[in-house]
Design a protein around this motif. Structure first.
Motif, short mmCIF file in Angstrom:
data_model
loop_
_atom_site.label_atom_id
_atom_site.label_comp_id
_atom_site.label_asym_id
_atom_site.label_seq_id
_atom_site.Cartn_x
_atom_site.Cartn_y
_atom_site.Cartn_z
N ASP A 297 0.83 -1.20 0.00
CA ASP A 297 0.00 0.00 0.00
C ASP A 297 0.86 1.25 0.00
N ALA A 298 0.43 2.27 -0.76
CA ALA A 298 1.17 3.53 -0.80
C ALA A 298 0.24 4.72 -0.61
N GLY A 299 -0.94 4.49 0.01
CA GLY A 299 -1.83 5.59 0.33
C GLY A 299 -3.13 5.55 -0.45
N MET A 300 -4.04 6.44 -0.06
CA MET A 300 -5.34 6.55 -0.70
C MET A 300 -5.63 8.01 -1.01
N ILE A 301 -6.39 8.25 -2.08
CA ILE A 301 -6.93 9.57 -2.36
C ILE A 301 -8.44 9.41 -2.57
N PRO A 302 -9.21 10.50 -2.46
CA PRO A 302 -10.66 10.37 -2.43
C PRO A 302 -11.33 10.31 -3.80
N ALA A 303 -10.70 9.70 -4.79
CA ALA A 303 -11.30 9.59 -6.13
C ALA A 303 -10.61 8.47 -6.88
N GLY A 304 -11.35 7.85 -7.80
CA GLY A 304 -10.77 6.80 -8.62
C GLY A 304 -9.64 7.31 -9.49
N ILE A 305 -8.54 6.58 -9.53
CA ILE A 305 -7.34 7.02 -10.24
C ILE A 305 -7.40 6.58 -11.70
N ARG A 306 -7.09 7.51 -12.60
CA ARG A 306 -7.11 7.25 -14.05
C ARG A 306 -5.72 7.31 -14.67
N SER A 307 -4.81 8.12 -14.09
CA SER A 307 -3.49 8.30 -14.69
C SER A 307 -2.53 8.80 -13.63
N LEU A 308 -1.24 8.57 -13.87
CA LEU A 308 -0.17 8.97 -12.95
C LEU A 308 1.00 9.52 -13.74
N GLU A 309 1.68 10.51 -13.16
CA GLU A 309 2.89 11.06 -13.79
C GLU A 309 3.75 11.71 -12.72
N VAL A 310 5.05 11.69 -12.96
CA VAL A 310 6.02 12.34 -12.08
C VAL A 310 6.64 13.51 -12.82
N CYS A 311 6.74 14.65 -12.16
CA CYS A 311 7.39 15.79 -12.79
C CYS A 311 8.33 16.47 -11.79
#
Length: 311
Positions: A297-311
Motif C-alpha cells: 500500500d502507498a496511500g489513498m486519495i478520495p477519487a478513482g485514479i485514471r493516470s499517474l505522472e512524475v514531474c
C-alpha cells in the motif's frame, strides 16, 4: 519532485510515497491522461473539460483550448515542434506553436473504417484514447481509438494507415516500446506487435480476465492489469474481480501476482518514482512495488485514479 494523480474528479498532487497529503490542484472533472515529455517544459493533463498545461509542477494550470472540449490523449513529437491532442468525438489536432493554436489533422477522418467508430457506451461516438511516438521514428504517430482500433501515420499525422486487423477494436492504450513494437490494452485482450501493427499477437490467451486498460514497462519488466469485464460490472461484493500480471520476456510468458486492493480493485494507471513502479486503482488506492517484487500500500486519495505522472 511532484507526483500528479489524474482522477475522476481532477488532478491531485503529492510529493511523497506513501501518499499522506495529496492536494487537489485542478478541478477539471475526469482526467484520462496526465503526461510529461522530455522535449517540452511542464506537464499536460488531458481532461473531459480541456487540455491543460502546468509549468510549475502542477500547482497552477492553463487551458490550451483544443477545439474539442473532451481531450483524452496528448503526445509531443521528439523534436518538440508538434503537440498532438486526441479528443471525443474522435478527432486529432496538432499545434506547432506550443499549444497556442490548433489545426485538425483531417486525414485521420478519411480512414476507411471511420464510420464504424462508435459505441453505445459513449453516446454512439468514439474517442482517441491513446497517442504515442518513438524517438527512432520521429514522424510516426500511433493512435488508439475506443472504439475503432489502432492507426499509424508516418508523415506527422497528415495521412494514416489502419493497423486494426488482428487486434480488438476497443483500444484503451497503446504502449510504444520501440519504433515498431507496441502493446495494446483492449476491452477484450492484451496484444503485441513487432511490425508497427501489420500483425498482432495475443498475450493473454491463458487468462480468464480480458478487460485491459493500460500496460507499463520498466527495466525490461512488463506490467498489466485486467478486470473480469467492463466497468459496469465493478460494483457489488466482488468488485472488479481483477488481476495483476508481470512478464520479463515481453509477454511471451505471464505471471499473475497478488497486490493490495485486489481482486476487488483494478489497476488503471502506472508510473515510475525513483526507479520503483507506482500504480493506482479505480478506488483511489496507490500501490508500489518493493525491490523484492512485493506490492505494498502507498496511500489513498478520495477519487478513482485514471493516470499517474512524475514531474
Amino acid at each position: 519532485m511532484a507526483i500528479l494523480i489524474g482522477t475522476r474528479d481532477g488532478v491531485y498532487r503529492t510529493a511523497t510515497v506513501p501518499v499522506e497529503d495529496a492536494e487537489q490542484v485542478l478541478d477539471s472533472g475526469d482526467v484520462p491522461r496526465v503526461q510529461t515529455f522530455p522535449e517540452l517544459d511542464g506537464v499536460f493533463a488531458a481532461t473531459k473539460t480541456g487540455l491543460y498545461r502546468s509549468t510549475d509542477e502542477g500547482q497552477t494550470w492553463k487551458n490550451l483550448n483544443v477545439p474539442q472540449e473532451e481531450v483524452y490523449s496528448v503526445v509531443a513529437s521528439p523534436d518538440s515542434e508538434r503537440l498532438y491532442a486526441g479528443t471525443h468525438p474522435a478527432h486529432l489536432y496538432v499545434s506547432i506553436d506550443d499549444g497556442d493554436t490548433w489545426a485538425e489533422l483531417e486525414g485521420f477522418q478519411e480512414l476507411p473504417s471511420r464510420d464504424e467508430w462508435h459505441t453505445p457506451r459513449h453516446r454512439n461516438e468514439a474517442h482517441v484514447r491513446s497517442l504515442g511516438v518513438h524517438p527512432e521514428m520521429s514522424d510516426r504517430v500511433i493512435a488508439g481509438v475506443e472504439v475503432g482500433g489502432v492507426h499509424v501515420s508516418d508523415d506527422q499525422g497528415e495521412t494514416w494507415t489502419e493497423r486494426r486487423d488482428g487486434v480488438h477494436d476497443d483500444v484503451h492504450h497503446v504502449l510504444v516500446l520501440g519504433a515498431d513494437e507496441y502493446v495494446a490494452s483492449c476491452g477484450d485482450g492484451l496484444y503485441r506487435t513487432r511490425d508497427a501493427g501489420q500483425s498482432w499477437t495475443s498475450l493473454d490467451t491463458d487468462l480468464d480476465h480480458r478487460y485491459f486498460r493500460e500496460a507499463f514497462e520498466l527495466d525490461g519488466r512488463l506490467y498489466a492489469a485486467a478486470a473480469r469485464s467492463s466497468p459496469g460490472t465493478w460494483s457489488g461484493e466482488g468488485g472488479a474481480d481483477a488481476i495483476l500480471v508481470e512478464s520479463t520476456d515481453s509477454g511471451e510468458t505471464i505471471e499473475t501476482v497478488s497486490y493490495p486492493g485486489g481482486p476487488a480493485e483494478v489497476i488503471l494507471a502506472w508510473t515510475a518514482v525513483e526507479g520503483d513502479v507506482l500504480a493506482g486503482t479505480n478506488d483511489g488506492r496507490l500501490i508500489s512495488r518493493d525491490e523484492d517484487g512485493t506490492w505494498v500500500d502507498a496511500g489513498m486519495i478520495p477519487a478513482g485514479i485514471r493516470s499517474l505522472e512524475v514531474c
